[in-house]
Scaffold this motif. Sequence first.
Motif, PDB file in Angstrom:
ATOM      1  N   UNK A 113      31.274  35.389   9.734  1.00 48.95           N
ATOM      2  CA  UNK A 113      32.707  35.066   9.683  1.00 48.95           C
ATOM      3  C   UNK A 113      33.061  33.818  10.490  1.00 48.95           C
ATOM      4  N   UNK A 114      32.044  33.069  10.957  1.00 53.15           N
ATOM      5  CA  UNK A 114      32.303  31.944  11.857  1.00 53.15           C
ATOM      6  C   UNK A 114      33.217  30.881  11.243  1.00 53.15           C
ATOM      7  N   UNK A 115      33.162  30.697   9.923  1.00 52.85           N
ATOM      8  CA  UNK A 115      33.921  29.626   9.284  1.00 52.85           C
ATOM      9  C   UNK A 115      35.325  30.067   8.870  1.00 52.85           C
ATOM     10  N   UNK A 120      40.240  37.220   9.700  1.00 53.01           N
ATOM     11  CA  UNK A 120      39.408  37.622   8.569  1.00 53.01           C
ATOM     12  C   UNK A 120      38.282  38.519   9.069  1.00 53.01           C
ATOM     13  N   UNK A 121      38.235  39.722   8.521  1.00 49.91           N
ATOM     14  CA  UNK A 121      37.201  40.707   8.850  1.00 49.91           C
ATOM     15  C   UNK A 121      37.294  41.798   7.796  1.00 49.91           C
ATOM     16  N   UNK A 122      36.424  42.791   7.888  1.00 48.41           N
ATOM     17  CA  UNK A 122      36.587  43.957   7.049  1.00 48.41           C
ATOM     18  C   UNK A 122      37.742  44.803   7.570  1.00 48.41           C
TER      19      UNK A 122
END
Length: 263
Positions: A113-115, A120-122
Amino acid sequence: MKPYILYLIDFSASAKGFGAPGDDCCADVVVVGAGVARAALAHTLAKDGRRVHVIERDFTEPDRIVGELLQPGGYLKLIELGLQDCVEEIDAQRVLGYALYKDGKNTRLSYPLEKFHSNVAGRSFHNGRFIMRMREKISTLPNVRLEQGTVTSLIEENGTVRSIHYKNTAGEELEAFAPLTIVCDAFFSNLRRSLCNPKVDVPSHFVGLVLENCDLPLANHGHVILADPSPILFYPISSTEVRRLVDVPGQKLPSVANGEMAK
């Protein structure tokens, strides 16, 4: 968990207007059911200017063990569709990856998820709460009509599905026409059986439990235990609850009444 199938069926009728329930050709699209996929599709079609008639068997909050963990790609799709607020105010939990356990060893698998933006995640949650938020969202659109009813059959004419028959809450038998109808249903559906002859194989069942006030080894992670004879999953569905899913092999679900399930 049951796989789902999506049917796109062209109707021979043409839409004339968005009228009262039971009127012929009152919508551009008829959507059978208001689950996750169908509610999202109804919202998207309505935002695009279509008149959408959604017929749902039961509008009470469902209590199911499927569709409780949304992957980051799914969350990004919610943003794209303008539905990201549907995971808000339901005590949804951020999910950053998985912990994997096998033969006494374990490892951590993080989402890349670095970008992406930090939000933003689950997301993991009670499936029913998520569905109710989506239904609430589509109910605010003026060109969506939500109606409670049970679709009983697809009506064909010259090899083409012409309309659907359904029964409303008053017990009235009604018929709905549209240029397009969408049925997204489980593989035990009678509607599915009317369109094809699927070979249904049930090698196992997922049995779900809710653990209260249980801390997992890694916060904000799903946990996969590759056990013998089959996998076990753990993930949070609220700030105080963890879902445990046990895959129980066999075509017949063990009985709760006689103690087979507990064993």
